[in-house]
Design a protein around this motif. Structure first.
Motif, mmCIF file in Angstrom:
data_model
loop_
_atom_site.group_PDB
_atom_site.id
_atom_site.type_symbol
_atom_site.label_atom_id
_atom_site.label_comp_id
_atom_site.label_asym_id
_atom_site.label_seq_id
_atom_site.Cartn_x
_atom_site.Cartn_y
_atom_site.Cartn_z
ATOM 1 N N UNK A 94 22.553 -20.753 -26.967
ATOM 2 C CA UNK A 94 21.414 -21.639 -27.222
ATOM 3 C C UNK A 94 21.810 -23.088 -27.434
ATOM 4 N N UNK A 95 23.122 -23.344 -27.446
ATOM 5 C CA UNK A 95 23.586 -24.720 -27.672
ATOM 6 C C UNK A 95 23.342 -25.592 -26.431
ATOM 7 N N UNK A 96 23.079 -26.863 -26.679
ATOM 8 C CA UNK A 96 23.026 -27.856 -25.596
ATOM 9 C C UNK A 96 24.257 -28.731 -25.787
ATOM 10 N N UNK A 142 16.282 -15.798 -11.260
ATOM 11 C CA UNK A 142 17.005 -14.674 -11.860
ATOM 12 C C UNK A 142 16.795 -14.711 -13.362
ATOM 13 N N UNK A 143 17.805 -14.292 -14.114
ATOM 14 C CA UNK A 143 17.688 -14.375 -15.577
ATOM 15 C C UNK A 143 18.823 -15.226 -16.118
ATOM 16 N N UNK A 144 18.647 -16.544 -16.042
ATOM 17 C CA UNK A 144 19.730 -17.435 -16.474
ATOM 18 C C UNK A 144 19.967 -17.344 -17.977
ATOM 19 N N UNK A 145 21.241 -17.300 -18.347
ATOM 20 C CA UNK A 145 21.613 -17.329 -19.766
ATOM 21 C C UNK A 145 22.334 -18.638 -20.065
ATOM 22 N N UNK A 192 16.493 -20.543 -26.057
ATOM 23 C CA UNK A 192 17.628 -19.609 -26.087
ATOM 24 C C UNK A 192 18.623 -19.842 -24.957
ATOM 25 N N UNK A 193 18.228 -20.671 -23.999
ATOM 26 C CA UNK A 193 19.088 -20.924 -22.841
ATOM 27 C C UNK A 193 20.237 -21.861 -23.256
ATOM 28 N N UNK A 194 21.448 -21.441 -22.973
ATOM 29 C CA UNK A 194 22.601 -22.284 -23.284
ATOM 30 C C UNK A 194 22.787 -23.276 -22.142
ATOM 31 N N UNK A 195 23.137 -24.507 -22.490
ATOM 32 C CA UNK A 195 23.279 -25.523 -21.451
ATOM 33 C C UNK A 195 24.531 -26.368 -21.684
ATOM 34 N N UNK A 196 25.297 -26.559 -20.629
ATOM 35 C CA UNK A 196 26.401 -27.518 -20.694
ATOM 36 C C UNK A 196 26.118 -28.558 -19.623
ATOM 37 N N UNK A 197 26.115 -29.814 -20.028
ATOM 38 C CA UNK A 197 25.741 -30.885 -19.115
ATOM 39 C C UNK A 197 26.850 -31.932 -19.028
#
Ligand code: ATP
Ligand code: MG
Length: 264
Positions: free
Chosen positions: A40-42, A172-175, A204-209
């Motif tokens: 869940x982190x951005x 799809x079901x991105x995590x 809840x979606x984790x994201x790395x940008x």
């Protein structure tokens, strides 16, 4: 007993690099990378050109193999997992340069992405395509692009193209979403819109940008890692990092660099 296939139930870590290194011939593009991204982190990945940011994404996604160390996703070691298997586990990626099919409609770009990741993609019927198009419409609404669904992708503005890439990555079901410079080349208004789209994605979606625009980065992510010459220099909350002199140096350096940024 925890199920090893799905990771520990309470494991808070979505993506973890342990001692990861990558050499291209004599060049050490990455060295001893230890980085854990919570579920869940951005998270923002920043650093000057050539720091190794895209290489780290390539290793996570399985497009590149690391020379040392391991990568874990949702508690599982990714060793031996091919790129499409990582996609099916929920890891999705956008690229520094666009991979949109310009001669297809906006809707069909997303539908294509949806069917492309299903195991039954070689035996698709009309019903499956219809379902993919309907899923595409839902995702286009999530990225504020529903009004353009029937238009050809090549008619989109640069900013809308970025929104479309995110819709494709949400099939799809991105995590986990790995976004490589999503705001590059966008106008102020387009950036604002992209920021809203990203902020409204499932919490809840984790994201790395990966991003070069410091203001944009800090407004989207809560934690930031600074890479330099393939190593982690510093890491912290967005507020801490905004004050960090090494972070400021990277961005001041970039002001002299603008316009020379390679699109790899
Ligand atoms: N396939 C490759 N073969 C050889 N060298 C490579 C390859 N990919 C990347 N490199 C080198 O590895 C280093 C890290 O590159 P990378 O693309 O990861 O940097 P980056 O941080 O994403 O930079 P940018 O901000 O310019 O996108 C650079 O020196 C680059 O030239
Ligand atoms: Mg890059």
């Amino acid at each position: 007993m925890p199920n090893p296939a799905s990771g520990f139930q309470g494991d808070p870590v979505a993506l973890e690099f342990r001692g990861v290194g990558k050499s291209f011939g004599a060049l050490a593009a990455l060295e001893a990378i230890d980085l854990a991204i919570q579920k869940g982190e951005r998270h923002g990945l920043i650093g000057a050109n050539g720091a190794g940011k895209t290489t780290l994404f390539g290793i996570a996604a399985g497009a590149l193999s690391q020379s040392a160390g391991e990568v874990r996703f949702l508690g599982q070691d990714l060793a031996g997992k091919r790129p499409f298997e990582r996609v099916r586990m929920g890891m999705r990626r956008t690229f520094q340069s666009s991979n949109i099919v310009h001669e297809l409609s906006v809707r069909d770009n997303v539908a294509l992405s949806a069917v492309g990741i299903t195991p039954a993609r070689h035996s698709l019927g009309t019903a499956a395509l219809k379902k993919a198009r309907s899923q595409a419409d839902d995702l286009l609404a999530r990225v504020q692009l529903e009004a353009r669904a029937g238009d050809l992708a090549r008619e989109l503005s640069h900013g809308e193209m970025r929104q479309l890439e995110i819709a494709c990555a949400l099939t799809g079901t991105p995590r986990l979403l790995l976004l490589d410079e999503p705001a590059a080349g966008l106008s102020v208004a387009e950036r604002k819109r992209l920021r809203t789209v990203l902020a409204e994605l499932d919490a809840g979606l984790t994201m790395v940008m990966i991003e070069h625009d410091m203001e944009f980065t800090m407004s989207v992510v809560s934690r930031v890692t600074l890479l330099h010459n393939g190593r982690i220099v510093t890491q912290g909350t967005s507020e801490e990092m905004a004050r960090d002199p090494s972070v400021r140096a990277v961005y001041l350096g970039r002001q002299h660099d603008s316009g020379k940024h390679p699109q790899n």
